[in-house]
Design an enzyme around this catalytic site. Structure first.
Site, PDB file in Angstrom:
ATOM      1  N   ASP A 158       0.853  -1.195   0.000  1.00  0.00           N
ATOM      2  CA  ASP A 158       0.000   0.000   0.000  1.00  0.00           C
ATOM      3  C   ASP A 158       0.887   1.243   0.000  1.00  0.00           C
ATOM      4  O   ASP A 158       2.070   1.182   0.334  1.00  0.00           O
ATOM      5  CB  ASP A 158      -0.922   0.012   1.224  1.00  0.00           C
ATOM      6  CG  ASP A 158      -1.863   1.217   1.187  1.00  0.00           C
ATOM      7  OD1 ASP A 158      -2.521   1.428   0.151  1.00  0.00           O
ATOM      8  OD2 ASP A 158      -1.924   1.977   2.166  1.00  0.00           O
ATOM      9  N   SER A 159       0.256   2.374  -0.342  1.00  0.00           N
ATOM     10  CA  SER A 159       0.987   3.645  -0.327  1.00  0.00           C
ATOM     11  C   SER A 159       1.314   4.072   1.110  1.00  0.00           C
ATOM     12  O   SER A 159       2.162   4.939   1.313  1.00  0.00           O
ATOM     13  CB  SER A 159       0.148   4.720  -1.009  1.00  0.00           C
ATOM     14  OG  SER A 159      -1.119   4.814  -0.378  1.00  0.00           O
TER      15      SER A 159
ATOM     16  N   TYR B 263      -0.606   8.474  -3.024  1.00  0.00           N
ATOM     17  CA  TYR B 263      -0.572   8.054  -4.421  1.00  0.00           C
ATOM     18  C   TYR B 263      -1.785   8.637  -5.172  1.00  0.00           C
ATOM     19  O   TYR B 263      -1.759   8.770  -6.378  1.00  0.00           O
ATOM     20  CB  TYR B 263      -0.652   6.523  -4.524  1.00  0.00           C
ATOM     21  CG  TYR B 263       0.642   5.781  -4.287  1.00  0.00           C
ATOM     22  CD1 TYR B 263       1.718   6.378  -3.625  1.00  0.00           C
ATOM     23  CD2 TYR B 263       0.778   4.477  -4.737  1.00  0.00           C
ATOM     24  CE1 TYR B 263       2.903   5.666  -3.421  1.00  0.00           C
ATOM     25  CE2 TYR B 263       1.962   3.767  -4.535  1.00  0.00           C
ATOM     26  CZ  TYR B 263       3.013   4.359  -3.882  1.00  0.00           C
ATOM     27  OH  TYR B 263       4.176   3.656  -3.678  1.00  0.00           O
ATOM     28  N   GLY B 264      -2.830   8.947  -4.400  1.00  0.00           N
ATOM     29  CA  GLY B 264      -4.117   9.346  -5.004  1.00  0.00           C
ATOM     30  C   GLY B 264      -4.072  10.579  -5.872  1.00  0.00           C
ATOM     31  O   GLY B 264      -4.985  10.825  -6.667  1.00  0.00           O
TER      32      GLY B 264
ATOM     33  N   CYS C 114      -3.657  -1.133  -2.126  1.00  0.00           N
ATOM     34  CA  CYS C 114      -3.920   0.261  -2.509  1.00  0.00           C
ATOM     35  C   CYS C 114      -4.847   0.292  -3.733  1.00  0.00           C
ATOM     36  O   CYS C 114      -4.514  -0.257  -4.791  1.00  0.00           O
ATOM     37  CB  CYS C 114      -2.586   0.927  -2.844  1.00  0.00           C
ATOM     38  SG  CYS C 114      -2.743   2.649  -3.302  1.00  0.00           S
ATOM     39  N   ASN C 115      -5.992   0.937  -3.572  1.00  0.00           N
ATOM     40  CA  ASN C 115      -6.943   1.031  -4.686  1.00  0.00           C
ATOM     41  C   ASN C 115      -6.341   1.811  -5.848  1.00  0.00           C
ATOM     42  O   ASN C 115      -6.533   1.468  -7.008  1.00  0.00           O
ATOM     43  CB  ASN C 115      -8.223   1.724  -4.235  1.00  0.00           C
ATOM     44  CG  ASN C 115      -9.119   0.818  -3.436  1.00  0.00           C
ATOM     45  OD1 ASN C 115     -10.110   0.317  -3.932  1.00  0.00           O
ATOM     46  ND2 ASN C 115      -8.769   0.568  -2.185  1.00  0.00           N
ATOM     47  N   THR C 116      -5.598   2.880  -5.505  1.00  0.00           N
ATOM     48  CA  THR C 116      -5.025   3.723  -6.557  1.00  0.00           C
ATOM     49  C   THR C 116      -4.005   2.918  -7.367  1.00  0.00           C
ATOM     50  O   THR C 116      -4.029   2.943  -8.606  1.00  0.00           O
ATOM     51  CB  THR C 116      -4.362   4.970  -5.929  1.00  0.00           C
ATOM     52  OG1 THR C 116      -5.329   5.624  -5.106  1.00  0.00           O
ATOM     53  CG2 THR C 116      -3.873   5.917  -6.985  1.00  0.00           C
TER      54      THR C 116
ATOM     55  N   GLU D 179      -7.008  10.251   8.363  1.00  0.00           N
ATOM     56  CA  GLU D 179      -5.683  10.183   9.007  1.00  0.00           C
ATOM     57  C   GLU D 179      -5.613  11.119  10.212  1.00  0.00           C
ATOM     58  O   GLU D 179      -4.871  10.882  11.159  1.00  0.00           O
ATOM     59  CB  GLU D 179      -4.587  10.476   7.985  1.00  0.00           C
ATOM     60  CG  GLU D 179      -4.518   9.363   6.946  1.00  0.00           C
ATOM     61  CD  GLU D 179      -3.193   9.213   6.240  1.00  0.00           C
ATOM     62  OE1 GLU D 179      -2.304  10.046   6.452  1.00  0.00           O
ATOM     63  OE2 GLU D 179      -3.068   8.239   5.465  1.00  0.00           O
TER      64      GLU D 179
ATOM     65  N   CYS E 115     -11.329   2.853  -1.669  1.00  0.00           N
ATOM     66  CA  CYS E 115     -10.098   3.422  -1.117  1.00  0.00           C
ATOM     67  C   CYS E 115      -9.824   2.715   0.206  1.00  0.00           C
ATOM     68  O   CYS E 115     -10.761   2.427   0.968  1.00  0.00           O
ATOM     69  CB  CYS E 115     -10.266   4.923  -0.892  1.00  0.00           C
ATOM     70  SG  CYS E 115      -8.880   5.680  -0.022  1.00  0.00           S
ATOM     71  N   THR E 116      -8.555   2.467   0.466  1.00  0.00           N
ATOM     72  CA  THR E 116      -8.166   1.732   1.680  1.00  0.00           C
ATOM     73  C   THR E 116      -8.666   2.366   2.975  1.00  0.00           C
ATOM     74  O   THR E 116      -8.906   1.672   3.956  1.00  0.00           O
ATOM     75  CB  THR E 116      -6.623   1.688   1.780  1.00  0.00           C
ATOM     76  OG1 THR E 116      -6.116   3.015   1.565  1.00  0.00           O
ATOM     77  CG2 THR E 116      -6.029   0.742   0.775  1.00  0.00           C
ATOM     78  N   HIS E 117      -8.787   3.696   2.964  1.00  0.00           N
ATOM     79  CA  HIS E 117      -9.122   4.406   4.208  1.00  0.00           C
ATOM     80  C   HIS E 117     -10.614   4.362   4.566  1.00  0.00           C
ATOM     81  O   HIS E 117     -10.977   4.506   5.728  1.00  0.00           O
ATOM     82  CB  HIS E 117      -8.726   5.878   4.082  1.00  0.00           C
ATOM     83  CG  HIS E 117      -7.249   6.116   4.131  1.00  0.00           C
ATOM     84  ND1 HIS E 117      -6.373   5.499   3.274  1.00  0.00           N
ATOM     85  CD2 HIS E 117      -6.503   6.911   4.939  1.00  0.00           C
ATOM     86  CE1 HIS E 117      -5.136   5.913   3.542  1.00  0.00           C
ATOM     87  NE2 HIS E 117      -5.194   6.765   4.550  1.00  0.00           N
TER      88      HIS E 117
HETATM   89  N1  DGL Z   1      -4.121   3.825  -0.442  1.00  0.00           N
HETATM   90  C1  DGL Z   1      -4.766   4.808  -1.289  1.00  0.00           C
HETATM   91  C2  DGL Z   1      -5.963   4.153  -2.006  1.00  0.00           C
HETATM   92  O1  DGL Z   1      -6.502   3.139  -1.576  1.00  0.00           O
HETATM   93  C3  DGL Z   1      -5.227   6.035  -0.489  1.00  0.00           C
HETATM   94  C4  DGL Z   1      -4.087   6.890   0.052  1.00  0.00           C
HETATM   95  C5  DGL Z   1      -3.250   7.534  -1.044  1.00  0.00           C
HETATM   96  O2  DGL Z   1      -3.762   8.391  -1.803  1.00  0.00           O
HETATM   97  O3  DGL Z   1      -2.074   7.192  -1.144  1.00  0.00           O
HETATM   98  O4  DGL Z   1      -6.391   4.635  -3.005  1.00  0.00           O
END
Ligand code: DGL
Length: 271
Positions: free
Chosen positions: A10-11, A42-43, A73-75, A150, A185-187
């Site tokens: 993940d990012s 990463y988004g 990470c979804n991105t 966060e 998105c992971t969050h």
């Molecule tokens: N982990 C990223 C996602 O799931 C979210 C955080 C980021 O933008 O790095 O898209």
């Protein structure tokens, strides 16, 4: 069955929501988690940059013994899954396909709303995956959610207000709108209760973290434990964490995402 080593990328700390689901379904495995905290978010980055970072993390995890890689990470899953799969010598699972599969199974109206980072939404990866399954898609980038989560503002009135601004339009006419909301998105699993209160009650929330863990467990042919005794008999998951920024920051933020203290965290310098 032989114990498998699963790499999770993940990012940052967000992918711990995916790790949490993986551990719940596949407790007797070894996990290597890589959080690229020095280079997040990463988004808001380009496909090329995300692919370069993700490929270097993939190599790192492979060198440390990962036998299967989950792109939490979804991105990165949306923009760089092909690049990662090409570079990897092991199986790679992203979160988009399992999330889309689960949403397609859940919608009765064939209309789904996907929320995610700017980059995930612009890539239309979820849209393509859902349209392939005959589902109509609305997409909405919600870039303010990641910093709010966060910050720990999971039930804060500001987060509630932001959620209304993002979502009210789409859910204005429930009768003709989407009946499934995909957390792309992971969050976002951390604000699921808040999103539950903002979306109409008949809207089903699909969490791509849960869907991915189910898909990985099915791929490894691991059945969920039938009883809590069964779960206890299994050896507990072993987890090692690698963070590209401060170990302390990763520990303190990560604890909130994982739901317990993170023991074995090492700093890694990716150059
Ligand atoms: N982990 C990223 C996602 O799931 C979210 C955080 C980021 O933008 O790095 O898209």
């Amino acid at each position: 069955m032989r114990r498998v080593t699963i790499g999770v990328f993940d990012s940052g700390v967000g992918g711990l929501t995916v790790l949490r689901e993986l551990v719940a379904r596949i407790p007797d495995a070894d996990y290597l988690y890589f959080g690229d905290t020095a280079r997040l978010p990463y988004g808001s980055k380009s496909r090329e940059t995300i692919a370069k970072y993700a490929v270097s993390a993939t190599k790192f995890l492979e060198e440390r013994g990962a036998e299967l890689l989950v792109i939490a990470c979804n991105t990165a899953s949306a923009l760089a899954l092909d690049a990662i799969t090409d570079a990897a010598n092991i199986g790679v699972v992203g979160v988009v396909e399992p999330g889309a599969e689960s949403a397609a199974a859940a919608t009765r109206r064939n209309k789904v709303l996907v929320i995610g980072t700017e980059a995930t939404i612009k890539s239309h990866a979820y849209q393509h995956a859902l349209e392939k399954r005959g589902v109509q898609v609305c997409e909405k980038a919600c870039p303010l959610f990641v910093p709010l989560i966060e910050e720990g503002w999971l039930e804060h009135p500001v987060t509630q207000q932001v959620a209304h601004v993002y979502l009210d339009d789409v859910f204005q006419d429930f009768e003709s709108g989407p009946d499934v909301l995909v957390l792309g998105c992971t969050h976002y699993p951390l604000i699921k209760p808040l999103l539950r209160s903002v979306a109409p009650w008949r809207v089903e929330i699909v969490d791509s973290a849960e869907a991915t863990a189910r898909c990985v467990a099915e791929g490894l042919r691991i059945a969920p434990p039938k009883t809590s005794e069964g779960a206890e008999r299994r050896k507990p998951a072993r987890m090692k964490f690698f963070a590209t920024d401060s170990v302390e920051k990763f520990r303190s933020l990560g604890e909130r995402f994982m739901g317990h203290a993170l023991e074995d965290v090492q700093h890694v310098d990716m150059g």
